[in-house]
Write an enzyme that holds these catalytic residues in place. Sequence first.
Site, mmCIF file in Angstrom:
data_model
loop_
_atom_site.group_PDB
_atom_site.id
_atom_site.type_symbol
_atom_site.label_atom_id
_atom_site.label_comp_id
_atom_site.label_asym_id
_atom_site.label_seq_id
_atom_site.Cartn_x
_atom_site.Cartn_y
_atom_site.Cartn_z
ATOM 1 N N TYR A 33 72.524 -77.846 -8.110
ATOM 2 C CA TYR A 33 72.797 -76.513 -7.567
ATOM 3 C C TYR A 33 73.176 -75.546 -8.682
ATOM 4 O O TYR A 33 73.410 -75.945 -9.822
ATOM 5 C CB TYR A 33 73.890 -76.575 -6.503
ATOM 6 C CG TYR A 33 75.298 -76.740 -7.058
ATOM 7 C CD1 TYR A 33 75.683 -77.932 -7.662
ATOM 8 C CD2 TYR A 33 76.233 -75.706 -6.988
ATOM 9 C CE1 TYR A 33 76.961 -78.079 -8.176
ATOM 10 C CE2 TYR A 33 77.515 -75.850 -7.500
ATOM 11 C CZ TYR A 33 77.872 -77.043 -8.097
ATOM 12 O OH TYR A 33 79.122 -77.191 -8.608
ATOM 13 N N LYS A 148 74.334 -80.362 -13.255
ATOM 14 C CA LYS A 148 75.082 -79.681 -12.191
ATOM 15 C C LYS A 148 74.662 -80.283 -10.841
ATOM 16 O O LYS A 148 73.931 -79.678 -10.055
ATOM 17 C CB LYS A 148 74.868 -78.161 -12.248
ATOM 18 C CG LYS A 148 75.967 -77.397 -11.497
ATOM 19 C CD LYS A 148 75.981 -75.942 -11.891
ATOM 20 C CE LYS A 148 76.809 -75.073 -10.950
ATOM 21 N NZ LYS A 148 78.223 -75.381 -10.902
ATOM 22 N N GLU A 181 87.668 -80.917 -18.505
ATOM 23 C CA GLU A 181 87.456 -79.603 -17.878
ATOM 24 C C GLU A 181 88.147 -79.615 -16.524
ATOM 25 O O GLU A 181 88.727 -80.630 -16.116
ATOM 26 C CB GLU A 181 85.962 -79.307 -17.723
ATOM 27 C CG GLU A 181 85.257 -80.295 -16.804
ATOM 28 C CD GLU A 181 83.761 -80.064 -16.657
ATOM 29 O OE1 GLU A 181 83.310 -78.915 -16.705
ATOM 30 O OE2 GLU A 181 83.048 -81.070 -16.466
ATOM 31 N N LEU A 206 80.411 -79.986 -17.778
ATOM 32 C CA LEU A 206 79.361 -79.039 -17.404
ATOM 33 C C LEU A 206 79.358 -77.914 -18.446
ATOM 34 O O LEU A 206 80.427 -77.407 -18.806
ATOM 35 C CB LEU A 206 79.628 -78.447 -16.018
ATOM 36 C CG LEU A 206 78.475 -77.550 -15.570
ATOM 37 C CD1 LEU A 206 77.297 -78.401 -15.102
ATOM 38 C CD2 LEU A 206 78.891 -76.601 -14.478
HETATM 39 N N1 PLP Z 1 82.903 -77.194 -14.766
HETATM 40 C C1 PLP Z 1 82.600 -77.648 -13.542
HETATM 41 C C2 PLP Z 1 82.855 -79.077 -13.208
HETATM 42 C C3 PLP Z 1 82.037 -76.769 -12.594
HETATM 43 O O1 PLP Z 1 81.726 -77.224 -11.364
HETATM 44 C C4 PLP Z 1 81.840 -75.409 -12.944
HETATM 45 C C5 PLP Z 1 81.266 -74.462 -11.988
HETATM 46 O O2 PLP Z 1 81.039 -74.741 -10.855
HETATM 47 C C6 PLP Z 1 82.183 -74.988 -14.237
HETATM 48 C C7 PLP Z 1 82.701 -75.917 -15.118
HETATM 49 C C8 PLP Z 1 81.961 -73.574 -14.665
HETATM 50 O O3 PLP Z 1 80.585 -73.317 -14.805
HETATM 51 P P1 PLP Z 1 80.018 -71.833 -14.711
HETATM 52 O O4 PLP Z 1 80.717 -71.044 -15.782
HETATM 53 O O5 PLP Z 1 78.570 -71.978 -14.982
HETATM 54 O O6 PLP Z 1 80.337 -71.337 -13.353
#
Ligand code: PLP
Length: 289
Positions: A33, A148, A181, A206
Amino acid sequence: MSRLAYVNGRLVPLADATVHIEDRGFQFADGVYEVAAVLNGRMLDWPQHVARLGRSLRELSIAAPMSDAALSIVARRVLAANRIRDGLLYVQATRGAARRDHPFPADAVPTLVMTARPFDFRVRVAQQKTGISVITHPEIRWQRRDIKSIALLPNVLAKQSAREAKAFEAWFVDPDGTVTEGSSTNAWIVRKDGTIVTYPASENILHGVMRGTLLALAREHQFRVEEAPFTTADALDAAEAFLTSTTAPCLPIVSIDGNRIGDGTPGPVTARLAEALWTEVERQTGWRR
Ligand code: PLP
């Protein structure tokens, strides 16, 4: 106005938007997603989201449901149909519906769903002034967190722990104390010497789109930046801490597990980064606080 969802080629009222019960997304979380921010009717960092979606699909050998150009056209249709000015666009693609069996089906057609809803980013502007708290949580996820994937159960459990502790976010911590994270955000600290630190882009986290945007802005503004692991102890000893994501662009963290960070108020480096970020948001979308 009732919300409309895109499901496999059709725009339908949300209540009628359905996929097959043998969809592999439902059966196995076999899908990926994206979430993109929409400000002033325009998508922020859209090319990066499209690129990451393509990469997630390729890593799982799921066929792209349509070309990148077609994806952008459908996204704009969904935003227009739902009259989204400030909001969030969700894109979800799965391996499709097939008789329930673990191996990849030979003939499944990928499922593609898009939804959009309003979201007021001014809430985040307010939180930048007060700061937010995080708790720590054992790292209980699989080893390909760079994909993701929609398999978010560990993230859901961690976020629920945060909610129950009245915290905004939960930080995943490895057995050796390393913070990877947050459950839906990337984690950052500012060391006492002013260096900005965030976990390296690897299979362990991610690669947040907002993380990438903020790293570029930090470097552009001549901050010292290190992509390196840090521990909970490092974070507690840091001058500042903050988190980033599409939905929480740059939020200062004022406490971790109830321990104050710095003087317990949002720090100056985080404030300058957030300022740079809103300027970038305005450059891309015309949105103003
Ligand atoms: N880390 C995780 C586990 C996430 O699910 C997300 C976003 O959903 C992020 C980091 C941040 O990613 P982004 O900056 O692309 O929203």
